[in-house]
Design a protein around this motif. Structure first.
Motif, PDB file in Angstrom:
ATOM      1  N   HIS A 111       0.847  -1.201   0.000  1.00 34.58           N
ATOM      2  CA  HIS A 111       0.000   0.000   0.000  1.00 34.58           C
ATOM      3  C   HIS A 111       0.884   1.253   0.000  1.00 34.58           C
ATOM      4  N   LEU A 112       1.934   1.228   0.845  1.00 34.78           N
ATOM      5  CA  LEU A 112       2.849   2.368   0.916  1.00 34.78           C
ATOM      6  C   LEU A 112       3.569   2.582  -0.412  1.00 34.78           C
ATOM      7  N   LEU A 113       3.977   1.499  -1.039  1.00 36.67           N
ATOM      8  CA  LEU A 113       4.655   1.619  -2.331  1.00 36.67           C
ATOM      9  C   LEU A 113       3.761   2.295  -3.365  1.00 36.67           C
ATOM     10  N   ILE A 114       2.507   1.865  -3.402  1.00 36.66           N
ATOM     11  CA  ILE A 114       1.584   2.467  -4.378  1.00 36.66           C
ATOM     12  C   ILE A 114       1.392   3.944  -4.091  1.00 36.66           C
ATOM     13  N   ARG A 115       1.232   4.299  -2.830  1.00 34.65           N
ATOM     14  CA  ARG A 115       1.054   5.715  -2.477  1.00 34.65           C
ATOM     15  C   ARG A 115       2.280   6.540  -2.873  1.00 34.65           C
ATOM     16  N   ASN A 116       3.463   5.986  -2.647  1.00 38.56           N
ATOM     17  CA  ASN A 116       4.676   6.731  -2.977  1.00 38.56           C
ATOM     18  C   ASN A 116       4.848   6.892  -4.487  1.00 38.56           C
ATOM     19  N   ILE A 117       4.531   5.845  -5.243  1.00 40.48           N
ATOM     20  CA  ILE A 117       4.618   5.957  -6.709  1.00 40.48           C
ATOM     21  C   ILE A 117       3.632   6.994  -7.218  1.00 40.48           C
ATOM     22  N   THR A 118       2.436   6.972  -6.658  1.00 40.45           N
ATOM     23  CA  THR A 118       1.407   7.934  -7.074  1.00 40.45           C
ATOM     24  C   THR A 118       1.796   9.357  -6.693  1.00 40.45           C
ATOM     25  N   ALA A 119       2.307   9.524  -5.464  1.00 37.71           N
ATOM     26  CA  ALA A 119       2.652  10.867  -4.992  1.00 37.71           C
ATOM     27  C   ALA A 119       3.780  11.483  -5.801  1.00 37.71           C
ATOM     28  N   ALA A 120       4.683  10.654  -6.306  1.00 37.13           N
ATOM     29  CA  ALA A 120       5.806  11.172  -7.101  1.00 37.13           C
ATOM     30  C   ALA A 120       5.388  11.531  -8.520  1.00 37.13           C
ATOM     31  N   PRO A 144      16.660  -9.393  -3.150  1.00 36.91           N
ATOM     32  CA  PRO A 144      15.457  -9.107  -2.356  1.00 36.91           C
ATOM     33  C   PRO A 144      15.795  -8.301  -1.105  1.00 36.91           C
ATOM     34  N   ASN A 145      14.758  -8.084  -0.278  1.00 36.64           N
ATOM     35  CA  ASN A 145      14.929  -7.313   0.947  1.00 36.64           C
ATOM     36  C   ASN A 145      15.364  -5.891   0.611  1.00 36.64           C
ATOM     37  N   SER A 146      14.855  -5.384  -0.518  1.00 36.26           N
ATOM     38  CA  SER A 146      15.226  -4.054  -0.987  1.00 36.26           C
ATOM     39  C   SER A 146      14.316  -2.993  -0.384  1.00 36.26           C
ATOM     40  N   PHE A 147      14.874  -1.798  -0.217  1.00 33.96           N
ATOM     41  CA  PHE A 147      14.109  -0.633   0.231  1.00 33.96           C
ATOM     42  C   PHE A 147      13.423   0.055  -0.947  1.00 33.96           C
ATOM     43  N   GLY A 148      13.878  -0.296  -2.170  1.00 30.78           N
ATOM     44  CA  GLY A 148      13.240   0.261  -3.354  1.00 30.78           C
ATOM     45  C   GLY A 148      14.202   1.050  -4.218  1.00 30.78           C
ATOM     46  N   LEU A 149      13.657   1.737  -5.223  1.00 33.02           N
ATOM     47  CA  LEU A 149      14.470   2.527  -6.135  1.00 33.02           C
ATOM     48  C   LEU A 149      13.741   3.810  -6.502  1.00 33.02           C
ATOM     49  N   VAL A 150      14.529   4.793  -6.956  1.00 31.56           N
ATOM     50  CA  VAL A 150      14.010   6.117  -7.283  1.00 31.56           C
ATOM     51  C   VAL A 150      14.695   6.607  -8.549  1.00 31.56           C
ATOM     52  N   ASN A 151      13.929   7.223  -9.437  1.00 31.81           N
ATOM     53  CA  ASN A 151      14.487   7.943 -10.587  1.00 31.81           C
ATOM     54  C   ASN A 151      13.801   9.294 -10.663  1.00 31.81           C
ATOM     55  N   GLU A 152      14.571  10.360 -10.413  1.00 29.10           N
ATOM     56  CA  GLU A 152      14.019  11.711 -10.341  1.00 29.10           C
ATOM     57  C   GLU A 152      13.908  12.388 -11.707  1.00 29.10           C
ATOM     58  N   ALA A 153      14.300  11.722 -12.789  1.00 35.85           N
ATOM     59  CA  ALA A 153      14.222  12.347 -14.108  1.00 35.85           C
ATOM     60  C   ALA A 153      12.791  12.805 -14.396  1.00 35.85           C
ATOM     61  N   GLU A 154      12.668  13.982 -15.013  1.00 32.86           N
ATOM     62  CA  GLU A 154      11.340  14.550 -15.258  1.00 32.86           C
ATOM     63  C   GLU A 154      10.465  13.634 -16.099  1.00 32.86           C
ATOM     64  N   ASP A 155      11.083  12.916 -17.041  1.00 29.27           N
ATOM     65  CA  ASP A 155      10.284  12.052 -17.913  1.00 29.27           C
ATOM     66  C   ASP A 155       9.982  10.699 -17.283  1.00 29.27           C
ATOM     67  N   ILE A 156      10.449  10.459 -16.033  1.00 27.17           N
ATOM     68  CA  ILE A 156      10.175   9.210 -15.319  1.00 27.17           C
ATOM     69  C   ILE A 156       9.452   9.491 -14.007  1.00 27.17           C
ATOM     70  N   SER A 157      10.094  10.248 -13.115  1.00 27.87           N
ATOM     71  CA  SER A 157       9.521  10.645 -11.824  1.00 27.87           C
ATOM     72  C   SER A 157       8.975   9.438 -11.065  1.00 27.87           C
ATOM     73  N   LEU A 158       9.870   8.499 -10.756  1.00 27.04           N
ATOM     74  CA  LEU A 158       9.458   7.246 -10.124  1.00 27.04           C
ATOM     75  C   LEU A 158      10.022   7.149  -8.710  1.00 27.04           C
ATOM     76  N   ASN A 159       9.137   6.956  -7.739  1.00 25.56           N
ATOM     77  CA  ASN A 159       9.540   6.647  -6.364  1.00 25.56           C
ATOM     78  C   ASN A 159       8.950   5.296  -5.986  1.00 25.56           C
ATOM     79  N   ALA A 160       9.601   4.221  -6.442  1.00 28.15           N
ATOM     80  CA  ALA A 160       9.176   2.873  -6.089  1.00 28.15           C
ATOM     81  C   ALA A 160       9.968   2.429  -4.874  1.00 28.15           C
ATOM     82  N   SER A 161       9.847   3.202  -3.788  1.00 28.47           N
ATOM     83  CA  SER A 161      10.592   2.910  -2.567  1.00 28.47           C
ATOM     84  C   SER A 161       9.669   3.071  -1.372  1.00 28.47           C
TER      85      SER A 161
END
Length: 890
Positions: free
Chosen positions: A214-223, A317-334
């Motif tokens: 649930h947190l992952l989805i919220r973070n992806i959406t918020a970014a 596994p056991n990852s905290f996630g990944l982030v890409n701040e590029a404007e054309d991606i804007s992904l916070n899967a963490s």
């Protein structure tokens, strides 16, 4: 399976970033090989077999899958259960083999042929084969290109409508360069697949708000992820406001990245399902793998093997996630509820908790990030992969890595050395030897002292930070300032005490403060501060400036900050500051300028709470600038060595050796091995009686030295095991008897051997070691001889191969090096012969991983030459180098 070479199995990255599994062929592969053949086009079949062959005859099929893995070798590449490529060789003489390839039509152009060639060549060299030949139809341009582009010296001949190709398979400088370039492109693309998805599917999200999914989805959406976001849930219609689908098969499109948060025991099946539905990469947030023990480690192994076998990379596994701040991606899967702004710092972490700390520190200091990856257990995607990606990523200008372990330090050193030439690489790591591992990390260990890895990192231009705090202290400089032009530093501020402290600290860190700090009145006004700043920046003997300001009744801190940022930007000189209450890269110390292209750009002076932090960061940035600007030399090319002789000596010594048990090379063989590389041992003869000793001395000529052969007394002059400058037969007889008596007192030898050796000229005795470290691969070490060197650890190490400049740097870097350069009025020694020996041993241990340890003790440096007095070699029968002459994921 009898004689099956399991060590040849490998997961590999293809040219387009996908993965595949490579292994030796077995009889059980007959059906899969037949399926591959029948799916080939008539043209492909004709190019391979020189005849139309819609189906493989049963006799041929059986011959193809039944090989002895020595004289007849076949390697297959698979995705899932499907063979996508076959490479084979058949031995035609003791040193030659005929090679052939067959690549599935659907997978041509993915670099499969070049990878198979690398692995076949490595297997052939193990069998003593030195040369490949192949017969290729002229119209088979792709296969001819594979041979030509591999970097070998290829000769061609044309006869009866067929092109005959011949080439030696020993690695060349060009073939190694080609391999590294292909590896770089493929691994960088595989990481890009992970970090640049156009669609993401979250699998395992719960409707509970406090759940991980649930947190992952919220973070992806918020970014505000720019691609498609889907949720896979067997029952829910939507989760966290995002539409859910019962399965991957029901998604409206293919997911590039699957984020998995299901229980550990279910992950492998989910990964298989992802492979079936065309997912390109998986991010496994789930825990419960190798960090929990053997059962979890087996789950992890199966999960990664499944993913790689179907062409996918794994984060976690056991990852905290990944982030890409590029404007054309804007992904916070963490799992981070906050993110720093977009910027130029790339971050990699193996720890989830410290991943949070890294992101929080970047945000607090105003440092923007480009990308962030938490590797968790680092079962697949590693820091090496991220370095490959960041090297060419225009959004990343500085790299920061928190490493709990390095699975392949030799590869890390090789890649980091290349990346550091264009971008700073900062590493946080407490132990790099593999002896202090967190749960879930499985690597080889090294018996070397921890400072060895510091030297290896320094060789690669990598900056080591002790803490997260230090990492960001340094990142502040790199992200906001140009590299220092030199070590000369100017200090200016409104506190005399602070200025003195900074000056003293700067000098202790290796910076040069040529004049006293400019100490202004504590209540200095803005106009005076500006004038003094401009005067400091105008000085030709200042490369960098450290500015301090303590608030008082005079100028306001905000005013001083504004004028400092403006003056610093106009000067173009590296500047760091100490402003109370300001830490990081913030707008208070930012000014805007118009560059030469008319663009409005910002320039910020990084601020530090403490002067020690400011000075440390500036000093390390200066060290890095000097490393980057330095001439690192060239790798030596030796045309007077006999590798075939070395290989013959090693093979003969290891014939019949027990696996895992080192073999000591006979002394005559050691001399021959060194001689094959142009290194001569000062003549000696072993004698067991006084008469034999006298005869040996007559052959050599007086003066001579006597040395106990037994290890107990070898090199131990203080224990009576060595006698020098023996000028006459009478003296030799007396000393020979004394040495033998000393040996008898300490051993049970009746007639102990004593070496009679020519006396070397007076000089400085040194020790050179070279060999295969389990973790680092081929390694060199240099020191002066003596107990004090060993007790104080005054030894320099470098990963082989070394350049000419690196070899010389080894000699000059030991703390006792003044003894080689005229210490206390003694004549300086000629270090060129020492450097040449280091270079030659560097090539030898690079070419022959069976050399566990080669020790020259001592090699005496004199004013003109160097003389090798003694050497021994230990070999390892089953040496396996992590980063060898074939590409593989490790």
């Amino acid at each position: 399976m009898e004689n099956y070479p399991a060590g040849w199995e490998a997961d590999v990255v293809l040219r387009d970033g996908g993965t595949a599994h490579l292994r030796p062929i077995t009889p059980a592969d007959a059906d899969a090989l037949a399926r591959m053949h029948e799916a080939q086009s008539p043209e492909s079949v004709y190019l391979r077999f020189f005849a139309p062959l819609p189906r493989l005859p049963k006799r041929d099929l059986e011959r193809f899958v039944n090989v002895d893995h020595r004289d007849r070798v076949a390697l297959i590449m698979l995705i899932g259960d499907d063979i996508i490529g076959v490479g084979r060789f058949d031995k035609i003489s003791d040193t030659d083999a005929e090679v052939a390839f067959n690549i599935a039509d659907a997978h041509q152009g993915r670099g499969i042929g070049s990878i198979l060639l690398e692995h076949l060549a490595a297997a052939a060299r193990e069998a003593g084969i030195q040369r490949f030949t192949a017969e290729v139809l002229p119209q088979n341009r792709s296969m001819l290109q594979v041979f030509q582009a591999a970097g070998y010296e290829v000769s061609r001949g044309f006869d009866d409508g067929v092109v005959a190709v011949n080439f030696d398979i020993d690695p060349t400088a060009r073939s190694i360069e080609v391999q590294a370039s292909r590896e770089h492109r493929a691994e960088a693309l595989s990481v890009r697949t992970v970090l640049h998805p156009t669609s993401v599917a979250v699998i395992g999200a719960s409707r509970k708000r406090n759940s991980t999914g649930h947190l992952l989805i919220r973070n992806i959406t918020a970014a505000k992820f720019t691609g498609d976001l889907w949720v896979v849930h067997p029952e829910a219609d939507q989760i966290a406001g995002v539409q859910a689908y019962p399965s991957l098969a029901d998604l409206p499109g293919k997911a590039d990245l699957a984020v998995i948060a299901v229980p550990a025991e279910s992950v492998t099946e989910v990964v298989k399902d992802c492979a079936v539905h065309g997912v390109k990469a998986v991010l496994v947030i789930s825990s419960g793998f190798a960090e929990t023990g053997p059962e979890g480690a087996e789950l992890q192994r199966r999960m990664v093997a499944t993913s790689r076998a179907y062409g996918m990379r794994v984060v976690g596994p056991n990852s905290f996630g990944l982030v890409n701040e590029a404007e054309d991606i804007s992904l916070n899967a963490s799992l981070a509820p906050f993110l720093p702004a977009s910027g130029t710092l790339g971050l990699f972490s193996q720890s989830g908790a410290l991943g949070t700390a890294l992101l929080a520190a970047a945000k607090n200091r105003g440092l923007g990030i480009s990308t962030f990856v938490s590797a968790g257990n680092r079962a697949d995607l590693s820091g090496n992969d991220l370095l490959q990606y960041w090297e060419e990523d225009p959004a990343t200008q500085t790299v920061g890595l928190y490493l709990e372990s390095i699975g392949n330090p030799r590869k890390f050193s090789r890649i980091a050395r290349r990346v550091s030439r264009v971008k700073p690489v900062i590493v946080i790591k407490s132990d790099l030897t593999g002896r202090e591992l967190p749960p879930g990390h499985i690597v080889r260990t090294s018996s070397l002292a921890p400072h060895t890895l510091d030297q290896v990192l320094e060789q690669a231009g990598v900056i080591r930070a002790d803490t997260i705090h230090r990492l960001f202290d340094l990142a502040q400089v790199f992200s906001s300032q140009k590299l220092p032009a030199g070590r000369r530093v100017g200090v200016i501020g409104n506190s005399a005490a602070m200025g003195t402290l900074i000056m003293q600290r700067a000098r202790s860190e290796g910076l040069h403060v040529g004049t006293d700090p400019v100490s202004l009145h504590p209540e200095v006004d803005t106009q005076t501060f500006r004038a003094e700043l401009d005067a400091m920046y105008a000085r030709n003997d200042v490369d960098s400036v450290i500015v301090t300001f303590t608030p008082s009744a005079g100028a306001e801190e905000a005013e001083i900050a504004a004028l400092l940022s403006e003056s610093a930007a106009r000067s173009g000189k590296t500047t760091v500051a100490c402003f109370l209450g300001i830490q990081g890269v913030h707008e208070e110390l930012t000014t805007f300028l118009t560059d030469e292209h008319g663009n409005r750009v910002s320039r910020t002076v990084p601020s530090y709470i403490g002067p020690e932090d400011a000075v440390w960061a500036l000093a390390r940035a200066t060290d890095y600038a000097r490393w980057r600007a330095a001439d690192h030399g060239t790798y030596v090319e030796l045309d007077d060595i006999d590798d075939k002789k070395v290989r013959s000596i090693i093979d003969s010594a290891l014939d019949g050796a027990e696996p895992g048990s080192p073999v000591r090379l006979e002394r005559d063989d050691t001399r021959a091995l060194l001689n094959a590389y142009g290194i001569d041992v000062l003549p000696y003869f072993a004698a067991s009686t006084v008469e034999e000793g006298l005869a040996a001395a007559e052959k050599i000529g007086y003066p001579v030295a006597l040395k106990a052969v037994t290890n107990v007394l070898r090199h131990r002059m203080e224990l009576g095991g060595v006698r020098l400058n023996i000028d006459s037969p009478e003296e030799l007889a007396e000393d020979f008897t004394a040495v033998q008596n000393t040996i008898r007192q300490l051993t049970d030898e009746d007639e102990p051997l004593v070496d009679v050796q020519a006396m070397a000229p007076h000089g400085v005795p040194c020790v050179i070691r070279a060999g295969e470290d389990p973790l680092l691969g081929p390694l060199l070490a240099f020191s002066l001889a003596g107990d004090s060197t060993e007790l104080l650890g005054d030894v320099e190490h470098r990963v082989a191969p070394v350049t000419d400049n690196e070899a010389e740097d080894m000699i000059r870097s030991i703390k006792a090096s003044p003894r080689l350069f005229g210490y206390r009025g003694l004549p300086p020694m000629n270090i060129e012969p020492l450097r040449r020996v280091l270079e030659r041993l560097s090539v030898m241990v690079e070419n022959h991983p069976q050399i566990l340890e080669l020790v020259i003790h001592p090699i005496v440096a004199t004013e003109t030459e160097s003389h090798v007095l003694s050497a021994h070699v230990d070999l390892l029968p089953d040496a396996t180098r992590i980063d060898g002459t074939r590409r593989l994921l490790s």
